[in-house]
Scaffold this active site. Structure first.
Site, mmCIF file in Angstrom:
data_model
loop_
_atom_site.group_PDB
_atom_site.id
_atom_site.type_symbol
_atom_site.label_atom_id
_atom_site.label_comp_id
_atom_site.label_asym_id
_atom_site.label_seq_id
_atom_site.Cartn_x
_atom_site.Cartn_y
_atom_site.Cartn_z
ATOM 1 C CB CYS A 117 -22.093 16.074 -3.527
ATOM 2 S SG CYS A 117 -23.113 14.683 -4.055
ATOM 3 C CB CYS A 118 -23.215 19.905 -7.130
ATOM 4 S SG CYS A 118 -24.818 19.953 -6.299
ATOM 5 C CB CYS A 200 -30.182 14.714 -6.340
ATOM 6 S SG CYS A 200 -28.945 14.764 -7.629
ATOM 7 C CB CYS A 203 -30.555 17.752 -2.909
ATOM 8 S SG CYS A 203 -29.027 17.040 -2.282
ATOM 9 C CB CYS A 228 -26.142 22.250 -8.729
ATOM 10 S SG CYS A 228 -26.710 22.439 -10.416
HETATM 11 S S1 SF4 Z 1 -28.119 17.765 -5.806
HETATM 12 FE FE1 SF4 Z 1 -27.457 16.698 -3.908
HETATM 13 S S2 SF4 Z 1 -27.121 14.524 -4.421
HETATM 14 FE FE2 SF4 Z 1 -27.303 15.717 -6.352
HETATM 15 S S3 SF4 Z 1 -25.234 16.145 -6.924
HETATM 16 FE FE3 SF4 Z 1 -25.899 17.930 -5.745
HETATM 17 S S4 SF4 Z 1 -25.413 17.515 -3.584
HETATM 18 FE FE4 SF4 Z 1 -25.177 15.580 -4.743
#
Ligand code: SF4
Length: 241
Positions: A117-118, A200, A203, A228
Site C-alpha cells: 500500500c505504501c 495516513c 495508520c 514506509c
Molecule cells: S501509511 Fe497506511 S494507508 Fe498510508 S500508504 Fe502506508 S499502508 Fe497505505
C-alpha cells in the site's frame, strides 16, 4: 513572536540556512523539500520562506491523509504565497487495483500488504516527485526513532539515486517546538492531541506518555520495521561542509 530562541538554537538555525545555501549552489538550485506537513517539515518550510523561497516543495497526498493534514496544506499555501508547493497523488489505476485485489484496509493484514500500500500511495509518487532532481531535503531527525538514530546531515540516497539532505538531524523535539512557537508557524492540530508523528489516518494513532514519538505509526508492527520506504537506509553519510 513568543518564546526566546536560545543561542544554541539560533546557531543550529544558522547552520541549516548555511547548509541549504551551499546545497543550492552545489546542485544549481535543483533540490526540493519533501514536505510531509509534520512539525519538522514546517520548520523547514518556514526557513525556506524566509531565506530560500526559490527551493520548491512537494507534498504526497496518499488519499488517506487525515482531514487535519489537508487543512494544514491549505493553510501553508495561504500563509506562504512565496513558496511553490506541488502536490503529488498516487496513480488512480494502481490504487484501484490494490483495493480491488486486497481490500481497502488490507495494510492491517500483513507487513507485506502494508508495504504494498505504501508502495502504491507513497513510493511511486515519490519517484515521480524526485525525477530529475539532484538532491532532496527532509526533516528526518536522529531522535525520532530507532530506525533514524544514525541519520546524517547529508547522505547518498542509493534507493532514489540522488543526495539526501537532513539539516535537522541533530535538532531535539524541544528545539523544533521552540522554533514553531517563536515564529508562530502553522502546524497540524493533531500534534496538540498527542500525535507527535502523523501519516495516513488509518495508520496513525495518538501515543501515551512515555511512548516513543513514532509509536503511533503502524503501531501493530515491530518498531524496527516502522518505515514506509520513503527513507530507506542510505549508504554514504557526509556532514555538511
Ligand atoms: S501509511 Fe497506511 S494507508 Fe498510508 S500508504 Fe502506508 S499502508 Fe497505505
Amino acid at each position: 513572536m513568543s518564546d526566546q530562541l536560545t543561542p544554541e538554537l539560533q546557531q543550529k538555525i544558522d547552520q541549516v540556512v548555511t547548509q541549504l545555501r551551499e546545497a543550492t549552489a552545489q546542485y544549481q538550485g535543483n533540490l526540493v523539500l519533501a514536505n510531509s506537513l509534520g512539525a519538522e517539515d514546517m520548520v523547514l518550510a518556514d526557513l525556506l520562506a524566509r531565506y530560500l523561497p526559490d527551493i520548491s516543495q512537494f507534498v504526497l497526498d496518499t488519499g488517506r491523509l487525515p482531514e487535519e493534514t489537508l487543512t494544514l496544506l491549505a493553510r501553508v499555501t495561504e500563509h506562504y504565497p512565496q513558496l511553490q508547493v506541488d502536490v503529488y497523488y498516487p496513480e488512480a489505476a494502481a490504487v484501484e487495483a490494490y483495493v480491488r485485489e486486497q481490500g481497502i484496509n488490507a495494510f492491517y493484514q500483513s507487513q507485506e500488504l502494508r508495504k504494498a500500500c505504501c508502495g502504491v500511495r507513497k513510493l511511486e509518487p515519490l519517484k515521480r516527485a524526485l525525477t530529475g532532481r539532484a538532491a532532496w531535503i527532509t526533516g528526518l531527525r536522529r531522535e525520532q526513532s530507532v530506525t533514524r538514530d544514525t541519520v546524517a546531515f547529508s547522505e547518498w540516497d542509493a534507493a532514489n539515486g540522488l543526495q539526501k539532505l537532513n539539516p535537522l538531524a541533530d535538532w531535539s523535539t524541544k528545539e523544533i517546538w521552540a522554533y514553531l512557537r517563536h515564529f508562530n508557524v502553522p502546524y497540524n492540530e493533531l500534534h496538540d492531541r498527542h500525535y507527535p508523528s502523523i501519516g495516513c489516518a488509518p495508520c496513525t494513532r495518538a501515543i501515551s506518555v512515555g511512548e516513543d514519538v513514532r509509536a503511533g505509526r503502524w503501531w501493530w508492527e515491530n518498531p524496527e520495521n516502522r518505515e514506509c520506504g520513503l527513507h530507506a537506509a542510505s549508504s554514504i553519510p557526509l556532514r555538511p561542509r
